[in-house]
Every structure is written in C-alpha cells, then in structure tokens.
Design a protein around this motif. Sequence first.
Motif, short mmCIF file in Angstrom:
data_model
loop_
_atom_site.label_atom_id
_atom_site.label_comp_id
_atom_site.label_asym_id
_atom_site.label_seq_id
_atom_site.Cartn_x
_atom_site.Cartn_y
_atom_site.Cartn_z
N LYS A 112 17.56 101.91 53.04
CA LYS A 112 16.84 101.94 51.78
C LYS A 112 15.38 102.37 51.95
O LYS A 112 14.83 103.12 51.15
CB LYS A 112 16.91 100.54 51.15
CG LYS A 112 16.83 100.53 49.65
CD LYS A 112 17.13 99.14 49.13
CE LYS A 112 17.13 99.14 47.62
NZ LYS A 112 17.63 97.87 47.09
N HIS A 113 14.77 101.88 53.03
CA HIS A 113 13.35 102.18 53.23
C HIS A 113 13.13 103.66 53.45
O HIS A 113 12.22 104.25 52.90
CB HIS A 113 12.81 101.37 54.40
CG HIS A 113 12.76 99.90 54.13
ND1 HIS A 113 11.90 99.38 53.19
CD2 HIS A 113 13.47 98.87 54.63
CE1 HIS A 113 12.08 98.07 53.14
NE2 HIS A 113 13.04 97.74 53.99
N VAL A 114 14.01 104.23 54.29
CA VAL A 114 13.90 105.67 54.56
C VAL A 114 14.04 106.44 53.25
O VAL A 114 13.26 107.35 52.95
CB VAL A 114 15.01 106.11 55.55
CG1 VAL A 114 14.96 107.61 55.77
CG2 VAL A 114 14.87 105.36 56.87
N GLN A 116 13.53 105.45 50.14
CA GLN A 116 12.38 105.25 49.25
C GLN A 116 11.18 106.09 49.68
O GLN A 116 10.34 106.47 48.87
CB GLN A 116 11.99 103.77 49.23
CG GLN A 116 12.99 102.87 48.52
CD GLN A 116 13.16 103.22 47.04
OE1 GLN A 116 12.29 103.83 46.44
NE2 GLN A 116 14.30 102.85 46.47
N GLN A 117 11.12 106.36 50.97
CA GLN A 117 9.97 107.11 51.47
C GLN A 117 10.20 108.61 51.41
O GLN A 117 9.33 109.36 50.98
CB GLN A 117 9.69 106.67 52.91
CG GLN A 117 8.34 107.16 53.41
CD GLN A 117 8.27 107.14 54.92
OE1 GLN A 117 8.98 106.37 55.57
NE2 GLN A 117 7.45 108.00 55.49
N VAL A 118 11.40 109.03 51.82
CA VAL A 118 11.65 110.45 52.02
C VAL A 118 11.94 111.19 50.71
O VAL A 118 11.50 112.32 50.53
CB VAL A 118 12.82 110.63 53.02
CG1 VAL A 118 13.24 112.08 53.09
CG2 VAL A 118 12.42 110.13 54.39
N GLU A 121 8.94 112.35 48.73
CA GLU A 121 8.27 113.42 49.47
C GLU A 121 8.91 114.76 49.18
O GLU A 121 8.24 115.76 48.87
CB GLU A 121 8.35 113.16 50.98
CG GLU A 121 7.31 112.19 51.50
CD GLU A 121 7.52 111.86 52.97
OE1 GLU A 121 6.98 110.85 53.41
OE2 GLU A 121 8.26 112.63 53.66
N SER A 129 7.99 116.22 41.08
CA SER A 129 7.39 114.89 40.96
C SER A 129 7.30 114.51 39.49
O SER A 129 6.97 115.33 38.64
CB SER A 129 5.98 114.89 41.57
OG SER A 129 6.08 114.97 42.96
#
Lengths: 229, 293
Positions: A112-114, A116-118, A121, A129
């Motif tokens: 999940k963290h990956v 949410q970050q990637v 981007e 965006s």
Amino acid sequence: MIRLDHVTKVYPTGTRPALDDVSVEVDRGEFVFLVGSSGSGKSTFLRLLLREELPTKGSVHVAGKDVAHLSNWKVPQLRRQIGCVFQDFRLLPTKTVFENVAFALEVIGKGKHVIQQVVPEVLELVGLSGKEGRMPDELSGGEQQRVAIARAFVNRPMLLIADEPTGNLDPQTSVGIMKLLDRINRTGTTVVMATHDAAIVDSMRRRVVELDTGHVVRDQARGVYGYAS
Amino acid sequence: MRASFVAQEVSIGLRRNLTLTVAAIVTTAVSLALLGAGLLVRQQANLINRLYYGKLQVAIFLTDDVSQSQIDGLRDKLGQDPLVKQVAFESKDEAYQKFKRENSQNSDLLNTITANDLPESFRVQLKDPKQFDVIRSAYLREPGVFEIQDYRAILDPIFKLLSGIKRVSYVVALIQVFASGLLIYNTVRVSAFGRRRETGIMRLVGASSFSIQLPFLVEGAVAGLVGGVIACVVLILGKVFVVDGIIAKSISPGVLPPLAWGDFEQTMPLLVLLGILVSGLASFLTLRRFVRV
C-alpha cells in the motif's frame, strides 16, 4: 535491449508467414517506430516481444532473456519489465484513474505504501494531477490514453511497447501523447511504437523500421513514414 | 497481492453474476445437505447396531412341561455346539423380573401376568449371528423346546428403512454434486468472461498466474463455503423439526436412541470442507480452460 534473430512466425491458419526471416536489433534507450500497412506483421512483432506468441523459427531476446525459451512461470517477470499501451486504452471502466494505475501494482504484489507514493508521481508525470478520482468515461480520449501510459509506466519498465497509441485520437491530442512518450523515452526507457500516423513519424525524426508482408523493407536511423525521397 | 485487494475483487466478481452464484450455492447446499443426512443416518444405524444388535440373542423357549433332565441335556448340547458363543438359562422368575422392568408402567399387564405364565428359556449368543436358521432347525425338534426366536428380526425393518434412506440420499446427493459442478463451471466461465479485461491487464503487467487465478478460486471456494454452511443449517433444522419434532414423537421414547448433536459436530465441518474443496476444484478445472495466463 531487443534482438530478433532470423525470426519467422507462421500462424497455424496462415497461408504465408506473418514474419519472414526478420532480424532487428534495438539498443537500450532507443525510440523506434514500427510502420507498415495492416497485416505487415507489426502486431506479431510486438506480440513476440511480450511472449504472447512464440517464434516458429529464430530467436527473440528481450532485456537479455531468450524469450522463446523462457519457462512459463518466468513469463510474468519478463512482462513486469515491459509496459504496454494500446489504441483502445484498455482501462477498467469501474475503477477510478488512481485505481486503474494502482491495479498494475496491486496485482504484482506491491504494498500500500509503495502504491500511495508511486501512483501520484506517475500521474503527475503524465499530466493528470488532480484527476485521480475521475472515472475513465469522464475523461477525454487523450486523458484516457495518459492514464493507460501511466499504468504502463508506473512500474518503471525498461521497455515500453505502444501499439498505435494515437490511433483513436485527433492530431492535436496525438502530439501531446507523443510528447509524453518522448519524455518517457528520455528517462532511459526504450520505446517501440507501431503506428500508421505519418505526421507523427515525420515530425519525430526517430528510427523507423518498416515491415511489408512480414519482411523488413526499411530500417532508417532518422526516418520518416513514407519512403524518403 | 494484498488480502484486502483479493477480497475486493472477489466481492465484485460474486456480485457481478449474482444469479449464477446463488444457483451454484443452492445446488451445492442441497447436495451437501443430502450427503450429510446420509452420513448421519449411517452413524445412527451404527449406533443402533452397537447398542442392540450385538447384544441381541436367540431365545429358545421351553415348553411348560419340560423336565430337568431335558434342560440339562439341552444345556450340554448348546455348550458343546461350535456355533454357540455363550449360553445362559433364564428361569421363570428371571423372566418375570425382566418383564416387570420392561413394563413397569403397565400395571394392568403386571397384575394379570405371573411368573408362571412366562416360559423358561435359553438365551444363546451365536458366534456368527447369521447362523440363526441352522440353530433353529437343529434345536426346534429337541424335546422340551417350544419355540426359537431371533430377536434380531425385530430390528431388521428399522435397518432396512435406515439403509434405504441412506442409499437414496447418497444417490440424490451424487446427482446434485454433478449439477452443482456444472453450475460452478458455468459460474466461473461467466465470471471469467466478465473479467477478461482485468485478467488481460493482469497478464500484461506481469501478474503471476496464481494471482490471476486466485480471485476465481476464492469465488468458487466462497460459494462452496456458503453452500456448506446452508447445508449445515438445513440439517440442524431437520433435526429439530423433523427428527425430534415428528419422528421421535411417533416412536415410544427409549426404543431408539435419539439423534445426538455429537454426530453433527463430526459431520458439519466435513460438509463445509467438502463444499470448499469440490467447488474450488471445479473452479480450478474451469480456469484452466477459460482464463489465459
């Protein structure tokens, strides 16, 4: 990055080979247009790279791997290094923009963290965006293709395969998509793009490989769509 | 893949073709309930067998005018008979005590019958209970013998009924398993078709074949699980309302052992497990055909 060595592909129902003794090499970081009329073998070429098809004769190497002799369970690993974009976008209509891109990461087990970050981007990279929560049918064709490109690129593949990505788009929108693919290419990703769009090929001045009834009839470093005069 | 993601995909898949899923669940439930009923009947038959059948004896009733020497002669002959496992003499008095125990509520009967009205008898246990006919023909003409009865014969109709119920429920369960297999096959096929976009993308981005197939397998397993649970509920309701409510009331209490909840504790997990396994397997076989990986 890609090496086709005397590749022949005959489909079981085909009367003539879809590809006939084709040898092409593509270096890392190149941008290659694959042109030719319908039935010239462009799609077969791309499908061989993805191991959707196996060559009848010859060998196909992608990212240093002998694709034809790859064991079945290693095929997913190969495909994780290849991003794919199509004429018809192939988005999931019931998922939002964010979920569509995240889907590609979810199914290969990213956390999940990956995600949410990637995902934000890559959505920023493709210029979407602020549209994370939109559904695909609320977007224009160009925007949908950007989502598809984001999904193909989110895993940072070494190779991006685009099968007529501008085929459904108007010329102006197509230019935007090409600029995006160019930007992705400049990050070091090899891009192979099959297209019928003469204006785009002519304006980009990149390498052109032309196929005709399964043969490579032209391979130019800085080519145009039609025969250079 | 994260579990929550799989769960989400599965719930979308199940809702998307709800009607087929429900049909698959219902047939699975029916087949499992029938199978469970068959298993319970079998356990019940075994219990009855254990409680009564093994202890049931052959009774050799003697005439009223039998002499002591005839009794001794019979006792010796029975004691040496290779077919006989055990032999015991029951006097009129012992017979009367037993009769009183068995009919303690029936005072009219107890008042009219005295110990003298009951015959003396030998209670014989056979090594092989099926040899009753041999014993009967060997001893019926002996002096002093009035009648020879096989107490097992009393239980035979019950056993026949139970084994009939068992057989019918197994056969119908088998047919239903076949039907539910076909339904699961179709459910997964439709589900695979409805999700071909997703699976196509999963293939392209390099999802392993396991993660492509997992949601389908889980869908099948969930249908099997729900079917198994419904089957268990049906069996419980069947015990409470049919067996305890109707059948038990029409048979005098104490004659047949009640259907124990303990048997359910053994049978129900088996049914649920079987439901999950069978539908999981059916999904798996279907997947190989309809989901390219």
